[in-house]
Design a protein around this motif. Structure first.
Motif, short mmCIF file in Angstrom:
data_model
loop_
_atom_site.label_atom_id
_atom_site.label_comp_id
_atom_site.label_asym_id
_atom_site.label_seq_id
_atom_site.Cartn_x
_atom_site.Cartn_y
_atom_site.Cartn_z
N SER A 1 0.84 -1.20 0.00
CA SER A 1 0.00 0.00 0.00
C SER A 1 0.87 1.25 0.00
O SER A 1 2.02 1.22 0.46
CB SER A 1 -0.94 0.01 1.21
N TYR A 2 0.29 2.33 -0.53
CA TYR A 2 1.03 3.58 -0.67
C TYR A 2 0.07 4.73 -0.42
O TYR A 2 -1.05 4.75 -0.93
CB TYR A 2 1.63 3.69 -2.07
N TYR A 3 0.51 5.69 0.40
CA TYR A 3 -0.29 6.88 0.72
C TYR A 3 0.61 8.10 0.60
O TYR A 3 1.71 8.13 1.18
CB TYR A 3 -0.86 6.77 2.13
N THR B 1 -4.99 21.69 1.08
CA THR B 1 -6.30 21.24 0.58
C THR B 1 -6.58 19.78 0.95
O THR B 1 -7.56 19.21 0.47
CB THR B 1 -6.36 21.40 -0.95
N LYS B 2 -5.71 19.18 1.76
CA LYS B 2 -5.83 17.78 2.18
C LYS B 2 -5.90 16.83 0.99
O LYS B 2 -6.55 15.79 1.04
CB LYS B 2 -7.07 17.59 3.08
N THR B 3 -5.23 17.23 -0.10
CA THR B 3 -5.20 16.38 -1.29
C THR B 3 -4.21 15.25 -1.09
O THR B 3 -3.05 15.47 -0.72
CB THR B 3 -4.80 17.21 -2.53
N ALA B 4 -4.67 14.03 -1.34
CA ALA B 4 -3.82 12.85 -1.15
C ALA B 4 -4.20 11.78 -2.16
O ALA B 4 -5.33 11.76 -2.68
CB ALA B 4 -3.96 12.30 0.27
N THR C 1 -8.17 8.78 -4.44
CA THR C 1 -7.70 10.11 -4.11
C THR C 1 -8.73 10.83 -3.26
O THR C 1 -9.90 10.41 -3.20
CB THR C 1 -7.42 10.93 -5.39
N GLN C 2 -8.30 11.88 -2.59
CA GLN C 2 -9.21 12.74 -1.85
C GLN C 2 -8.75 14.19 -1.99
O GLN C 2 -7.58 14.47 -2.23
CB GLN C 2 -9.27 12.35 -0.37
N HIS C 3 -9.73 15.10 -1.87
CA HIS C 3 -9.43 16.53 -2.01
C HIS C 3 -10.49 17.31 -1.23
O HIS C 3 -11.68 17.01 -1.31
CB HIS C 3 -9.45 16.93 -3.48
N ALA C 4 -10.04 18.30 -0.48
CA ALA C 4 -10.96 19.15 0.27
C ALA C 4 -11.39 20.32 -0.61
O ALA C 4 -10.56 21.16 -0.99
CB ALA C 4 -10.31 19.65 1.55
#
Length: 276
Positions: free
Chosen positions: A185-187, A194-197, A217-220
């Protein structure tokens, strides 16, 4: 990052949370109330197709002792008593379920700057004993997780993992199912403002020679609204949007579509959590 390596369950957790947390195809409603005396009551209702499930959890905090009592629609009474730091770094957890007479269990967790240990034993005549340990630091850690059934004298679980972390990425590799499954796994945090991951998880099964690949992915969108998306190699794509419309209260809408069978209806999940 924290000082120590954490527990074994923390290996790969950031990637799993990014890829799987808050995604659902059910309809769930949760409401919680609390008092100044330390009592919190949480009621939850979930609709899964034609099935309706509900539970009520009462939590009482007194100094370093937390008691949780939960009753569900299957007439189960689940009790958990947690004693936090009877001595530095130690946590004890005692739990049991009524009417399951074999559910009693006691667990010890110990966190150190260079180690994290968790062990549990069932309170039965022939208990299942679980032991997990992680050694290292908050940068590099190596751990193992084993369970032994004293009734059959067999190891029911034998896992091992390694994790590497720095300020913006976490990578891990774990061997599960007694060596039959390998998961990487990779994060990676792209933009902390912007809490982009982004995250990825690849699992290979040696017995079936099947690979499972999930990326997400995630983005605020703003400080109160988070957008997440993921897709796997089976063609299932999911997305969710979560809005914190008041402190600790969230409204979440999630959906999933099978890109290889567009004619099938998309799955849509709703969740509303109201907390004081």
């Amino acid at each position: 990052m924290g000082k120590g390596p954490g527990l074994y369950s923390d290996i790969g957790k950031k990637a799993k949370d990014l890829l799987y947390k808050d995604y659902q195809s059910d309809h769930k409603f949760t409401i919680a109330t609390s008092s100044v005396t330390g009592v919190t009551i949480t009621s939850s209702a979930t609709k899964k197709g034609e099935l309706f499930l509900a539970d009520v959890n009462t939590q009482l905090k007194n100094k370093n002792v937390t008691t949780d009592v939960k009753v569900d629609t299957n007439s189960n009474l689940v009790t958990k008593i947690t004693v936090d730091e009877p001595c530095p770094g130690l946590k004890t957890i005692f739990s049991f379920t009524v009417p399951d007479q074999r559910s009693g269990q006691i667990e010890l967790q110990y966190l150190h700057d260079y180690a994290g240990i968790s062990t549990s034993v069932g309170l039965t005549a022939n208990p299942v004993v679980n032991f997990a340990a992680v050694l290292g630091s908050n940068v590099l850690s190596l751990g193992m997780d084993v369970s032994f059934d004293s009734k059959t004298s067999n190891f029911t679980k034998c896992n091992a993992g390694i994790s590497f972390s720095n300020s913006d990425l976490i990578a891990s590799l774990a061997m599960n199912k007694k060596g039959d499954s390998l998961t990487a796994s990779y994060y990676h945090i792209v933009n902390p403002v912007t809490k982009t991951a982004i995250g990825a998880e690849v699992t290979h099964s040696f017995s079936s020679n099947v690979n499972t690949i999930t990326v997400g992915t995630q983005h605020a969108l703003d400080p109160l609204t988070t957008l997440k998306a993921r897709i796997n190699n089976s063609g299932k794509a999911s997305a969710l949007i979560q809005h914190e419309w008041r402190p600790r209260s969230f409204f979440t809408v999630s959906g999933e579509v099978d890109t290889k069978s567009i004619d099938k209806s998309a799955k849509v999940g709703l969740a509303l959590a109201l907390k004081p």
